[in-house]
Design a protein around this motif. Sequence first.
Motif, PDB file in Angstrom:
ATOM      1  N   THR A 237      45.320   2.245  20.370  1.00 35.19           N
ATOM      2  CA  THR A 237      45.963   1.848  19.111  1.00 35.19           C
ATOM      3  C   THR A 237      47.318   1.201  19.350  1.00 35.19           C
ATOM      4  O   THR A 237      47.694   0.249  18.655  1.00 35.19           O
ATOM      5  CB  THR A 237      46.115   3.071  18.184  1.00 35.19           C
ATOM      6  OG1 THR A 237      44.835   3.677  17.991  1.00 35.19           O
ATOM      7  CG2 THR A 237      46.700   2.677  16.843  1.00 35.19           C
ATOM      8  N   ARG A 262      37.865   5.014  17.096  1.00 31.96           N
ATOM      9  CA  ARG A 262      38.888   4.397  16.246  1.00 31.96           C
ATOM     10  C   ARG A 262      39.424   5.432  15.265  1.00 31.96           C
ATOM     11  O   ARG A 262      38.695   6.320  14.834  1.00 31.96           O
ATOM     12  CB  ARG A 262      38.296   3.226  15.460  1.00 31.96           C
ATOM     13  CG  ARG A 262      37.776   2.109  16.352  1.00 31.96           C
ATOM     14  CD  ARG A 262      36.826   1.220  15.585  1.00 31.96           C
ATOM     15  NE  ARG A 262      36.242   0.180  16.422  1.00 31.96           N
ATOM     16  CZ  ARG A 262      35.176  -0.515  16.099  1.00 31.96           C
ATOM     17  NH1 ARG A 262      34.554  -0.302  14.959  1.00 31.96           N
ATOM     18  NH2 ARG A 262      34.701  -1.437  16.919  1.00 31.96           N
ATOM     19  N   SER A 266      44.175   2.454  13.683  1.00 31.59           N
ATOM     20  CA  SER A 266      43.531   1.293  14.300  1.00 31.59           C
ATOM     21  C   SER A 266      43.018   0.319  13.242  1.00 31.59           C
ATOM     22  O   SER A 266      43.272  -0.886  13.306  1.00 31.59           O
ATOM     23  CB  SER A 266      42.366   1.746  15.186  1.00 31.59           C
ATOM     24  OG  SER A 266      42.714   2.826  16.004  1.00 31.59           O
TER      25      SER A 266
END
Length: 594
Positions: A237, A262, A266
Motif C-alpha cells: 500500500t 488488498r 489500497s
Amino acid sequence: MNISSSTPYLSPVPSKTTALNSQQKQQLRKPDHAISLLQNCKNPKDLIQLHTLLIKTSLIKEKYAFGRLLLSFASFDNLGSLNYAQKLFDTADIPRNSFMYTTMIKAYANFGNPREAFAFYSRMLCDQHYVYPNDFTFTYVFSACSKFNGVFEGKQAHAQMIKFPFEFGVHSWNSLLDFYGKVGEVGIVVRRVFDKIEGPDVVSWNCLINGYVKSGDLDEARRLFDEMPERDVVSWTIMLVGYADAGFLSEASCLFDEMPKRNLVSWSALIKGYIQIGCYSKALELFKEMQVAKVKMDEVIVTTLLSACARLGALDQGRWLHMYIDKHGIKVDAHLSTALIDMYSKCGRIDMAWKVFQETGDKKVFVWSSMIGGLAMHSFGEKAIELFAKMIECGIEPSEITYINILAACTHSGLVDVGLQIFNRMVENQKPKPRMEHYGCIVDLLGRAGLLYDAFRVVETMPVKADPAIWRALLSACKLHRNVELGEQVGRILIKMEPQNDMNYVLFSNVYAAVNRWDISGKLRREMKVRGMQKNPGCSSIELNGAVHEFVSRDHSHPQSQVIYELLHLLTNHMVQEDHEPMMTIMAENRGIR
C-alpha cells in the motif's frame, strides 16, 4: 462494584519460627484479591473504590499494586480519568519506576496532550532515583513528538536513546523511524537510523520505504521494496500510494493488480489517484470492483467516490452511495454532507441537495458554501442570497469559497446590484481578503449583464494583475453582446499573455463569427494551425442503467459507436428532408462531415 472492607485481602504472614506448609506457600504466591480486581474494573467509579481499599490495606505502598492502579486509570479514554491518574502519580509516596513513567507518557501521547507526554519523559530523566527508560518508553516518546511536531525534542530523545548503556528493542527503533517520517526528516536520515537496527522487521522496512516515498524518491523506494525479505499489505500500500499521489497511475494500477491482499487504503489510494487526474469513469469502475469484492467502505472513500459521481453526473451511483451510507450507519459528518450536497446539485437534483442540507446537524462553513453553490448552479439566485443572509445571522463567517459561490449565484440570476453590494462588503471587511477569483466573478457579473466597459475598468483597476481567466471571462462577454471593438482589444491582450493557448484563439475567432466577420475568424483559425495548435474537443457524458458513457466530437472509441453513427445518419437525413438546416449542420459536424 460494592466491596466490603471486612474482606481479608492480606494473607497472614507466618513468623520466622513457623514452618511454611504447602497451602501457605501457595497463598503467598497468589496476588492479593484487591489487586486481581483491578483487572476487572469496567469504569472509573469502581477504580476509585478500589483505590480507597488499597489505601486502607496499605497495598498502595507496594509498587506493583500502585503501578496496576495507575495503569487502570490511565487506560480509560477520558480526560477525567487521566487527570485522576496525574494526581495519583504526583501524590505517590513511593519511588516511581520506569513502568509508572511510561504509563503516563503513553496515556498523554494517546489520549491527552502529547507535549505533556514529553514533559513526563523529561521528569523521568531528572528523577532523583535515577529512573531509566524501559523497552517501551521511547515508543511512546517518539509517538508524542511526532504528534506535536517536536523535531528538536524528538532528536534529543534519539540522542539519549543512543547514549543509554543498553540496547532497545526493534519497536523503539521503528517508532523513531516513524517519527522522522512524520516530521519530514526523510530519505538519508531515515536510512541512517534503519542501518543501526539489528534485525529489522517488516515494520522497519515499511518505515524506510515510506521515508523515500515521502521524499519523492520513488525509484529508491521501489528498489528497497523489491529487496524486502518479507512484505505485508502495508508494504504494498505504501508503494501504491506513492505512485498514485505522484500521478503514475499506470505503475500504481500494475502494483494494485499484483497485490496478494488488498485493504481499504489500497482501493482508496487508486480511486483517489484516478480522480486527481480527471479519470472519473475509471474511478467508478474500481468502485464497482469494490462492490464485487465486498470491501466495506468508510466515510473517506465514500466522500471521494461522491466527488467522482458529481463530476460525471452519475446520479444513480451517487444515490446508491447515499443508500449505502444509511444502510451501514456511516457517520455523516460535515465533509460527507458537503459531498452529498455537491453530488446532488451537479446531478440535477437540487431538491435532494436541499434535503441533505436541512438534515445536516453540524453545518460548518463549507456545508453552507456547497448549498449556496448548488443554488447558484440552478439559477436560484434569490434563494442563495436568503441562505447567505441566514448564514451570517447564525454567526458563520463566510469563506473565500462562500463568496465565490454567492457571486456566481448573482451572476447566473442577473442580480448585479446585489452582487456588487456583497463584493463591496467583502472589500470593506477584508475578511477574507478578495482574491483573483472574486474579481473574476465581478467581471463575469458585469460582463453578462452587458456592462462591458464597467467590467473592463474593474480589470484595469484591480490591485493585482489580472490573470488570463479574467480576460477570457471579459472576452466571452464581448462575444455574447457582439462588441467587436472591445473584443479586439481584449483578444489581443489575451493572445499576447498566452500565445500557445488554443482556447484564446477559438474564443477570439468566435467574437468575429458572432457578427459574421468570417474572414478574420478564419484567419485566426489558420493562425492556430500554423502554430501547431488544435482545438481540444469537448467531452459529454451520459449515465444509462448505472453506467457512465463518455463521448467527444468525432469519437469512435465507444463499443456501440457504429450503431450510434448510423442513428445519427438517419436523423441527419430526416432533418434534411424537413429542412432543419441548423440542426443538420450540428449533426454533420458531430459525424465528422465538416
